[in-house]
Design a protein around this motif. Structure first.
Motif, PDB file in Angstrom:
ATOM      1  N   SER A  63      -4.786   0.970   5.489  1.00  0.00           N
ATOM      2  CA  SER A  63      -3.505   0.334   5.306  1.00  0.00           C
ATOM      3  C   SER A  63      -3.070  -0.316   6.751  1.00  0.00           C
ATOM      4  CB  SER A  63      -2.423   1.201   4.881  1.00  0.00           C
ATOM      5  OG  SER A  63      -2.666   1.747   3.448  1.00  0.00           O
ATOM      6  N   SER A  92      -9.039   6.461  -2.602  1.00  0.00           N
ATOM      7  CA  SER A  92      -8.172   7.039  -3.596  1.00  0.00           C
ATOM      8  C   SER A  92      -8.935   7.981  -4.589  1.00  0.00           C
ATOM      9  CB  SER A  92      -7.621   5.778  -4.802  1.00  0.00           C
ATOM     10  OG  SER A  92      -6.989   6.029  -5.703  1.00  0.00           O
ATOM     11  N   MET A 122       1.948   5.229  -1.179  1.00  0.00           N
ATOM     12  CA  MET A 122       1.611   4.319  -2.122  1.00  0.00           C
ATOM     13  C   MET A 122       2.734   3.334  -2.103  1.00  0.00           C
ATOM     14  SD  MET A 122       1.289   7.212  -5.277  1.00  0.00           S
ATOM     15  CE  MET A 122       1.318   5.991  -6.675  1.00  0.00           C
ATOM     16  N   ASP A 123       3.768   3.175  -1.631  1.00  0.00           N
ATOM     17  CA  ASP A 123       4.661   2.122  -1.264  1.00  0.00           C
ATOM     18  C   ASP A 123       4.087   1.138  -0.405  1.00  0.00           C
ATOM     19  OD1 ASP A 123       6.655   3.276  -2.934  1.00  0.00           O
ATOM     20  OD2 ASP A 123       7.798   3.939  -1.394  1.00  0.00           O
ATOM     21  N   GLU A 125       0.899   0.818   0.271  1.00  0.00           N
ATOM     22  CA  GLU A 125      -0.002   0.167  -0.671  1.00  0.00           C
ATOM     23  C   GLU A 125       0.357  -0.962  -1.421  1.00  0.00           C
ATOM     24  OE1 GLU A 125      -3.843   3.145  -1.697  1.00  0.00           O
ATOM     25  OE2 GLU A 125      -1.780   3.735  -2.369  1.00  0.00           O
ATOM     26  N   GLN A 126       1.622  -0.689  -2.124  1.00  0.00           N
ATOM     27  CA  GLN A 126       1.924  -1.851  -2.938  1.00  0.00           C
ATOM     28  C   GLN A 126       2.486  -3.077  -1.882  1.00  0.00           C
ATOM     29  OE1 GLN A 126       1.939  -2.259  -6.523  1.00  0.00           O
ATOM     30  NE2 GLN A 126       2.518  -4.155  -5.749  1.00  0.00           N
ATOM     31  N   ARG A 129      -0.726  -4.875  -1.243  1.00  0.00           N
ATOM     32  CA  ARG A 129      -1.081  -5.573  -2.325  1.00  0.00           C
ATOM     33  C   ARG A 129      -0.390  -7.006  -2.677  1.00  0.00           C
ATOM     34  NH1 ARG A 129      -2.066  -0.503  -4.329  1.00  0.00           N
ATOM     35  NH2 ARG A 129      -0.372  -0.541  -5.491  1.00  0.00           N
ATOM     36  N   ASP A 130       0.963  -6.885  -2.215  1.00  0.00           N
ATOM     37  CA  ASP A 130       1.934  -8.114  -2.472  1.00  0.00           C
ATOM     38  C   ASP A 130       1.518  -9.235  -1.320  1.00  0.00           C
ATOM     39  OD1 ASP A 130       2.553  -6.895  -4.827  1.00  0.00           O
ATOM     40  OD2 ASP A 130       4.583  -6.090  -3.934  1.00  0.00           O
TER      41      ASP A 130
END
Length: 178
Positions: A63, A92, A122-123, A125-126, A129-130
């Motif tokens: 990340s 993952s 996970m936040d 990662e999101q 991804r955005d």
């Protein structure tokens, strides 16, 4: 018969001594077995805790590199989201069995702290991804991730009766510009 009666106290003493010796040995063996069994479970829990942390930290490191590619992090080795995708999938995949072992062997406190850490990751990662470009928000997320990691490690140390450890926050020298 009187010779037998004269020897009876000695015979009773031998029987009582043998029974006492047997009971003491049996208790000692049981106590040693319980100690050895507890040590084995401590080793298994430590392995589960370590594997979970290692698998999650792999995602965190990837990340950082993706965030660097997007301009959010100063990591010296940027990695595009496309190039990172197979590595993230591998991380993952490794995290799932490590998480299952953690659920099976971990104490409720350790599992709760692990959940806080993984949800924070996970936040992150999101966010990546955005493809958001916001270094301030990223920095805040890193602070939350570091705090969650510290909470996890502190819970592990409490569970395994280890002394307090390092926070993991390294003071790095300022970046040199040429």
């Amino acid at each position: 018969m009187s010779a037998f009666i004269q020897q009876l106290p000695a015979l009773i003493g031998v029987i009582v001594g043998a029974a006492g010796s047997y009971l003491a040995t049996t208790r000692g063996d049981h106590a040693r077995f319980r100690r050895e069994q507890a040590a084995r479970w401590d080793e298994r829990r430590l392995t589960a805790y370590t594997e979970f942390a290692r698998s999650l930290k792999k995602t965190v490191t990837l990340s950082y590199r993706i965030a660097s590619h997007l301009g959010n992090d100063p990591h010296p080795h940027p990695l595009s989201p496309e190039d990172a995708a197979p590595h993230l999938a591998e991380a993952s995949d490794a995290r799932d069995p490590a998480g299952e072992a953690l659920l099976m062997l971990g104490t409720p406190d350790v599992v709760a702290r692990a959940r806080e850490w993984v949800v924070t990751v996970m936040d992150m990662e999101q966010f990546l991804r955005d493809r958001i470009q916001n270094p301030e928000t990223w920095s805040t997320m890193l602070g939350k991730q570091r705090a969650a990691r510290e909470g996890y490690y502190a819970a592990v140390r409490r569970d395994l009766a280890l002394p307090p450890g390092h926070s993991g926050r390294w003071q790095l020298p300022p970046a040199q510009t040429s």
